[in-house]
Scaffold this motif. Structure first.
Motif, PDB file in Angstrom:
ATOM      1  N   LEU A 124      33.553  46.981  32.945  1.00  0.00           N
ATOM      2  CA  LEU A 124      33.645  46.426  34.298  1.00  0.00           C
ATOM      3  C   LEU A 124      34.086  47.478  35.305  1.00  0.00           C
ATOM      4  CD1 LEU A 124      35.155  42.842  33.808  1.00  0.00           C
ATOM      5  CD2 LEU A 124      32.759  43.523  34.076  1.00  0.00           C
ATOM      6  N   ALA A 181      32.107  48.393  38.586  1.00  0.00           N
ATOM      7  CA  ALA A 181      32.790  48.299  39.880  1.00  0.00           C
ATOM      8  C   ALA A 181      32.701  49.608  40.647  1.00  0.00           C
ATOM      9  CB  ALA A 181      34.245  47.903  39.666  1.00  0.00           C
ATOM     10  N   MET A 210      30.928  41.399  39.980  1.00  0.00           N
ATOM     11  CA  MET A 210      31.167  41.079  38.570  1.00  0.00           C
ATOM     12  C   MET A 210      31.439  39.590  38.381  1.00  0.00           C
ATOM     13  SD  MET A 210      33.743  44.297  37.951  1.00  0.00           S
ATOM     14  CE  MET A 210      34.523  44.011  39.541  1.00  0.00           C
ATOM     15  N   CYS A 238      40.345  41.192  32.082  1.00  0.00           N
ATOM     16  CA  CYS A 238      39.250  40.919  33.018  1.00  0.00           C
ATOM     17  C   CYS A 238      39.776  40.593  34.403  1.00  0.00           C
ATOM     18  CB  CYS A 238      38.384  39.782  32.495  1.00  0.00           C
ATOM     19  SG  CYS A 238      37.395  40.189  31.032  1.00  0.00           S
ATOM     20  N   ARG A 239      40.836  39.792  34.459  1.00  0.00           N
ATOM     21  CA  ARG A 239      41.341  39.393  35.774  1.00  0.00           C
ATOM     22  C   ARG A 239      42.041  40.529  36.510  1.00  0.00           C
ATOM     23  NH1 ARG A 239      45.721  36.461  32.628  1.00  0.00           N
ATOM     24  NH2 ARG A 239      44.232  34.765  32.350  1.00  0.00           N
ATOM     25  N   VAL A 290      38.397  41.900  37.982  1.00  0.00           N
ATOM     26  CA  VAL A 290      37.661  40.899  38.749  1.00  0.00           C
ATOM     27  C   VAL A 290      38.674  40.062  39.531  1.00  0.00           C
ATOM     28  CG1 VAL A 290      36.020  38.995  38.666  1.00  0.00           C
ATOM     29  CG2 VAL A 290      35.856  40.851  37.001  1.00  0.00           C
ATOM     30  N   ASP A 307      39.077  37.284  41.931  1.00  0.00           N
ATOM     31  CA  ASP A 307      38.194  36.184  42.283  1.00  0.00           C
ATOM     32  C   ASP A 307      38.015  36.079  43.797  1.00  0.00           C
ATOM     33  OD1 ASP A 307      36.599  34.001  41.290  1.00  0.00           O
ATOM     34  OD2 ASP A 307      38.056  32.647  42.203  1.00  0.00           O
ATOM     35  N   THR A 351      36.179  40.862  44.351  1.00  0.00           N
ATOM     36  CA  THR A 351      35.324  41.810  43.629  1.00  0.00           C
ATOM     37  C   THR A 351      34.317  41.090  42.737  1.00  0.00           C
ATOM     38  OG1 THR A 351      36.799  42.031  41.717  1.00  0.00           O
ATOM     39  CG2 THR A 351      37.228  43.473  43.605  1.00  0.00           C
ATOM     40  N   GLY A 352      34.427  39.779  42.653  1.00  0.00           N
ATOM     41  CA  GLY A 352      33.529  39.015  41.805  1.00  0.00           C
ATOM     42  C   GLY A 352      34.024  37.599  41.633  1.00  0.00           C
ATOM     43  N   ALA A 356      34.763  45.916  44.912  1.00  0.00           N
ATOM     44  CA  ALA A 356      34.958  46.435  43.558  1.00  0.00           C
ATOM     45  C   ALA A 356      35.164  47.948  43.577  1.00  0.00           C
ATOM     46  CB  ALA A 356      33.753  46.070  42.684  1.00  0.00           C
TER      47      ALA A 356
END
Length: 413
Positions: free
Chosen positions: A314, A318, A324, A332-333, A336, A338, A341-342, A374
């Motif tokens: 990722l 990015a 993403m 992941c968080r 990304v 929310d 960036t995705g 990102a």
């Protein structure tokens, strides 16, 4: 701010790589990892930066076709046959004995162990030798910590007990890639808070991952770059993609990564080839030059993983300016964010994954907006300059503490 603490998204780091550094005596460091290819993939660039900062680095690992690449970069490679998934106690004892011999000969100031087997064996060997600072790097809390498989559930308490005993010394420090993993180690009482640090990945060389324009011709393409194992959520992704393609028939999905037969959750090659035969899906296998051969062709990155340390796949996407979609799980968080960036989706929710992908497939403006956010995130928090500063600072702190508080091997002779 502690140099080993990752700033929260939205805040600027308070450190920058200095333009000039005074000459200093080389400090011996041993990297103990499982595979040469994995070291090249995730750690080689960081090791090169540490070498520039007067660290004399030896890599101990299983060797294959990437040994020459590491040696050409100026590092010494010591082969050590390590079965990262097996339970052969006699073989592990032999490896520990060989490592003790090597450490006595090399006399490093610090051993940097990455991965579960190297962490356990490396810690015991270094403590037996004595006078070596130990940095145990949890690249992620994967199979052993998070899997529901019977084997993992039976092994977990035994391994935790062994790690508590091994990590009890003041010379042992732990590193995780994200705060959630750090909290897990604290909950298991594996070390003290002051000896447990967060370092955001291994650093991304932004020169190798420039911002790329989105492809103008052809269908909207989704890509996942990862090992082909169950824990990455590939079966759910394929199911979600079928739903996306029902609404957007021209959409394509690229599965990029090798079949990892030595992993307990490896997806059989027959299954990967079956997916490859489905309309719109292409399994590309292992790919070099990810930026040019994947992200120059793809519009959206996806990773519906069960858990990550800090997903390099990722970060690479990015850095290239790709929006993403990922599961709302540790690691992941961190990448990304929310709505910035995705998009994050609940773990195991195939419909939510399909809905999020459809949202990005259907909106060029949203792809552009998230892609710009990102790239900005990676520049501020996860570049090679930023991470090499953190790791070098951590090395310096550990070695200086050792010099002040106990006898240690010290600088290279």
């Amino acid at each position: 701010m502690d140099v080993t603490t990752v700033p929260r998204p939205g805040t600027a780091p308070t450190y920058r790589a200095p333009t000039e550094r005074p000459a200093q005596a080389a400090v011996k460091v041993v990297f103990f990892v499982s595979e040469d290819w994995w070291f090249c993939l995730h750690w080689l660039n960081l090791a090169l930066r540490l070498k520039e900062r007067s660290h004399e680095i030896t890599i101990i690992c299983n060797v294959g076709s990437d040994r020459e690449r590491i040696e050409l970069a100026g590092f010494k490679v010591v082969p050590l046959r390590l079965d990262r998934s097996g339970l052969n106690v006699l073989n592990d004892v032999r490896i520990a004995s060989d490592l003790v011999t090597l450490l006595k000969r090399e006399r490093p100031a610090l051993i940097h162990c990455v991965g579960m087997k190297p962490i356990l064996i490396g810690t015991l060997a270094a403590r037996f030798v004595g006078g070596i600072r130990i940095l145990n790097h949890f690249a992620g809390l994967g199979y052993l910590f998070s899997s529901s498989h019977l084997k993992a559930r039976l092994l977990r308490p035994l391994v935790m007990l062994g790690m508590r005993a091994a990590f009890s010394g003041h010379e042992v420090h732990l590193v995780t890639m994200n705060r959630t993993d750090r909290d897990v180690l604290m909950r298991w009482k594996l070390n003290t808070p002051e000896h447990t640090h967060v370092v955001g990945g291994t650093g991304l060389d932004l020169a190798r991952y420039p911002v790329l324009p989105f492809p103008k011709d052809g269908p909207v393409t989704i890509a996942i770059t990862t090992r082909m194992i169950e824990d990455k959520g590939l079966a759910g992704l394929v199911e979600a993609f079928r739903k996306v393609r029902a609404r957007f028939p021209d959409t394509e999905l690229l599965l990029v990564g090798k079949q990892d037969g030595r992993n307990p959750t490896a997806i059989p090659e027959e299954q990967l080839r079956a997916w490859d035969r489905e309309p719109g899906i292409r399994w590309m296998g292992h790919v070099e030059r990810i930026a040019e051969r994947v992200w120059a062709l793809a519009h959206i990155a996806v990773l519906p993983s069960r858990r990550e340390g800090l997903p390099v796949s990722l970060l690479e996407a990015a850095a290239c300016g790709r929006p993403m979609v990922a599961t709302d799980v540790p690691g992941c968080r961190e990448v990304v964010i929310d709505g910035e960036t995705g998009l994050l989706v609940p773990l195991g929710d195939v419909q939510a994954l399909a809905d999020a992908l459809e949202k990005l497939v259907g909106s060029e403006d949203l792809r552009q907006c998230f892609g710009a956010g990102a790239r900005d995130l990676v520049e501020r928090h996860y570049s090679l300059d930023v991470i090499s500063d953190r790791v070098a600072g951590l090395y310096r702190t550990l070695i200086e503490d050792g010099a002040n508080g106990e006898t240690y091997a010290g600088a290279a002779r």
